[in-house]
Design an enzyme around this catalytic site. Structure first.
Site, PDB file in Angstrom:
ATOM      1  N   ASP A  12       0.861  -1.182   0.000  1.00 18.03           N
ATOM      2  CA  ASP A  12       0.000   0.000   0.000  1.00 18.03           C
ATOM      3  C   ASP A  12       0.900   1.236   0.000  1.00 18.03           C
ATOM      4  OD1 ASP A  12      -1.912  -1.931   0.306  1.00 18.03           O
ATOM      5  OD2 ASP A  12      -2.513  -1.338   2.325  1.00 18.03           O
ATOM      6  N   ASP A 132     -15.594  -3.508   0.654  1.00 25.06           N
ATOM      7  CA  ASP A 132     -15.012  -3.238   1.955  1.00 25.06           C
ATOM      8  C   ASP A 132     -16.157  -3.041   2.943  1.00 25.06           C
ATOM      9  OD1 ASP A 132     -12.702  -3.186   0.439  1.00 25.06           O
ATOM     10  OD2 ASP A 132     -12.664  -1.004   0.307  1.00 25.06           O
TER      11      ASP A 132
END
Length: 239
Positions: A12, A132
Site C-alpha cells: 500500500d 469493503d
C-alpha cells in the site's frame, strides 16, 4: 485467477512510501520504506501475486502514486493487482495496457456498476470488485462513506456483471493485528462462484489457515508481514 490458494503481500503506497493503516483510518499509517524494495523482498520470499494500493488515490479519487506503483510493476515478474483512485474505464484499461494484471474497483463499481461489464468486455476476468465492509455495510471513498449495500448481495450482483473476483475487506479488523472474522468471509464466498480474496485482521498463521478454510481463494496480508508476526515463507508453507 488463483487456481490454488495464495498468500498475497500488500504493498500500500502513500506519499511514495509503503504504509499500513489501522482500521482504514487516514492518519493512522505506519511507514515501511520504499515500495520497490518491499515488492522485491516479497517476490524473493515466494509471492506469486502482489496487492498494490494507491492509498492517496483511494481517499482523493485520483491516482497520486502512479510513478511509484509503475516502478513496482516494472521491477517484478509476478502478477499484480492494483486499486485506489481507479474511477473510469479509461483509467482501468490504461493500467491493464501498462502491465497490471487486475484492477480493483471499489467506489467506481458502486457508483457505476456497469463499469465492471465494460472493462470485462475488453479484458475478461480482469476486474476484482472491492467490497469493503464496516459494521456489515459496504463502504467506499477510502472507507469513509456508507452505501447501505450488503456485501454478499453486492458480490452476487457483480458476479452477474462479469467481475473476475471479489476482494472482501473486513474494515473493522483491518490493520489491527487482532485476528480475522471468518463468518463475513463465508457469507460472501457462499454467495458467488468466482474467487473471493479475503483481507483484514490477519495476525497469525492460524488466521491464514482459517480464511482458507472459510473458502477464500487468496488472502491479502499486510501489517503482519511488515511487523514480522510471521514470514511469507511460513505463511505459504502453512497452507
Amino acid at each position: 485467477m488463483f487456481p490454488e490458494f495464495e498468500v498475497v503481500p500488500a504493498v500500500d503506497v502513500q506519499d511514495g512510501q509503503v504504509v499500513q493503516l489501522v482500521g482504514g483510518e487516514r492518519g493512522t499509517g505506519k511507514a515501511y520504506g520504499d515500495p520497490v524494495e518491499a515488492a522485491e523482498r516479497w517476490v524473493e520470499q515466494g509471492a506469486r501475486t502482489l496487492h498494490l494500493v494507491d492509498l492517496d488515490g483511494a481517499f482523493e479519487g485520483e491516482r497520486e502514486n502512479a510513478e511509484a506503483i509503475q516502478s513496482v510493476v516494472d521491477a517484478v515478474d509476478v502478477e499484480t493487482q492494483l486499486g485506489g483512485g481507479i474511477r473510469t474505464v479509461e483509467d482501468a484499461v490504461g493500467l491493464l495496457d501498462a502491465g497490471i494484471d487486475r484492477v480493483i474497483l471499489g467506489t467506481a463499481a458502486v457508483e457505476n456498476p456497469d463499469i465492471v461489464a465494460e472493462i470485462g468486455e475488453e479484458y475478461p476476468g480482469s476486474v476484482l470488485v472491492s467490497l469493503d465492509a464496516k459494521d456489515g455495510e459496504v463502504v467506499v471513498s477510502g472507507w469513509t462513506e456508507g452505501t447501505g449495500l450488503d456485501p454478499a448481495e453486492a458480490a452476487a450482483r457483480y458476479e452477474e456483471l462479469g467481475a473476475g473476483g471479489i476482494l472482501f475487506t473486513d474494515v473493522d479488523v483491518e490493520g489491527q493485528l487482532e485476528g480475522v472474522r471468518t463468518e463475513p468471509v463465508e457469507r460472501v464466498v457462499d454467495a458467488v462462484d468466482i474467487p473471493v480474496v479475503a483481507s483484514g485482521g490477519v495476525a497469525t498463521l492460524a488466521d491464514v489457515r482459517a480464511l482458507k478454510d472459510a473458502g477464500a481463494a487468496a488472502v491479502v496480508v499486510g501489517s503482519a508481514l511488515y511487523e514480522g508476526a510471521f514470514t511469507l515463507e511460513e505463511a505459504i508453507d502453512t497452507v
